[in-house]
Write an enzyme that holds these catalytic residues in place. Structure first.
Site, short mmCIF file in Angstrom:
data_model
loop_
_atom_site.label_atom_id
_atom_site.label_comp_id
_atom_site.label_asym_id
_atom_site.label_seq_id
_atom_site.Cartn_x
_atom_site.Cartn_y
_atom_site.Cartn_z
N ASN A 136 0.82 -1.12 -0.06
CA ASN A 136 0.01 0.07 0.03
C ASN A 136 0.81 1.43 0.03
O ASN A 136 0.26 2.49 0.26
CB ASN A 136 -1.00 0.03 1.19
CG ASN A 136 -0.21 -0.08 2.43
OD1 ASN A 136 1.10 0.00 2.49
ND2 ASN A 136 -0.98 0.03 3.48
N HIS A 138 3.29 2.04 2.33
CA HIS A 138 3.75 2.51 3.45
C HIS A 138 5.40 2.47 3.45
O HIS A 138 5.97 1.91 2.80
CB HIS A 138 3.20 1.73 4.44
CG HIS A 138 3.53 0.52 4.90
ND1 HIS A 138 2.51 -0.52 5.41
CD2 HIS A 138 4.63 -0.17 4.63
CE1 HIS A 138 3.43 -1.67 5.49
NE2 HIS A 138 4.52 -1.27 5.06
N GLU A 143 1.50 4.76 7.59
CA GLU A 143 0.28 4.24 6.67
C GLU A 143 -0.47 5.18 5.89
O GLU A 143 -0.48 6.25 6.22
CB GLU A 143 -0.57 3.49 7.56
CG GLU A 143 -0.08 2.30 8.45
CD GLU A 143 0.19 0.97 7.50
OE1 GLU A 143 0.31 0.99 6.20
OE2 GLU A 143 0.02 -0.35 7.96
#
Ligand code: F6R
Length: 241
Positions: A136, A138, A143
């Site tokens: 994703n 990160h 995050e």
């Protein structure tokens, strides 16, 4: 950004190990920022080989790991403390007192994070920060979300990260849902950043890292603000570029 697209994981790992080795050779008392996870295993293996062959010493090197689950005991097989000693520190001549990993057993995690940030500062900052990327996007455990944190902090792991990292935990074993992580500024303050990424699943993150757009939806995209980033990747991750 300098991007090297290599054939596969082995070539990526060797090239990444050479980058780290060059940093240590040029400055034997350098400060390294280090990741855990599957991606850097090959790089750590190569670096341990360089040490074994007498090509490199880590005796003057200081290290700061990016993150640690919270709460987690050091002895837990899934702690990043355990990971680092098992896969790297236990195989080289680093002085244990020069190794820094956020303490997953700290009673006051906010104080632990503030102290960690100060320790990095007192060490003179990070010379070379090695990063992996989440699927994703990160980096560390920063995050994707509405906003990102500047300094080392306690964070909730996203559902995506919990699912991706569940593979490391045995059935029935409780996985921590929080982590302590260096923040975006802690990372971006490093003199140089080395990002390594391999495999199909990281292709969207690499595309975001090179998109020309900066968004908190892809924390990796903030690396575009840094003046000295080297990306070493493989053909599969580069497939969406
Ligand atoms: C780990 C870390 C994470 C990982 C990322 C990729 O210390 O900071 O950002 O680099 O989750 O993990 P792997 O390499 O397992 O795909």
């Amino acid at each position: 950004m300098k991007v090297s697209i290599l054939k596969d994981y082995d070539e990526m790992s060797l090239a990444a190990a050479r980058e780290v080795a060059d940093c240590v050779a040029a400055k034997p008392r350098c400060v390294l920022g280090l990741p855990t996870g599957s991606t850097p295993l090959g790089m750590y293996h190569r670096l341990a080989e360089f040490f074994k062959e007498g090509k490199l010493s880590f005796s003057g090197v200081k290290t700061f790991n990016l993150d640690e689950y919270y709460p987690i005991a050091r002895e837990n097989q899934n702690s990043y403390y355990h990971f680092m000693w098992e896969n790297f520190f236990g195989k080289i001549d680093i002085d244990a007192k020069n190794v820094h990993i956020p303490n997953g057993e700290a009673l006051d995690p906010d104080k632990e994070c503030a102290d960690y940030e100060a320790l990095i500062e007192n060490a003179g900052g990070i010379d070379l920060q090695v990063l992996g990327s989440g699927v994703n996007g990160h980096i560390g455990f920063n995050e994707p979300g509405e906003f990102l944190y500047k300094d080392t902090h306690l964070t909730d792991l996203t559902q995506n990260t919990l699912e991706v990292n569940a593979r490391f935990f045995k059935e029935g074993e409780k996985m921590p849902v929080k982590a302590m992580t260096m923040g975006m500024a802690s990372i971006l303050k490093a003199g140089k950043i080395l990002l390594i990424a391999n495999g199909d699943s990281k292709a969207p993150a690499l595309r975001a890292a090179l998109s020309g757009k900066i968004t908190t939806a892809w924390p990796i995209s903030l690396l575009q603000l840094h003046q000295n980033v080297v990306i070493i990747t493989d053909e599969r991750t580069a497939s969406l570029l």
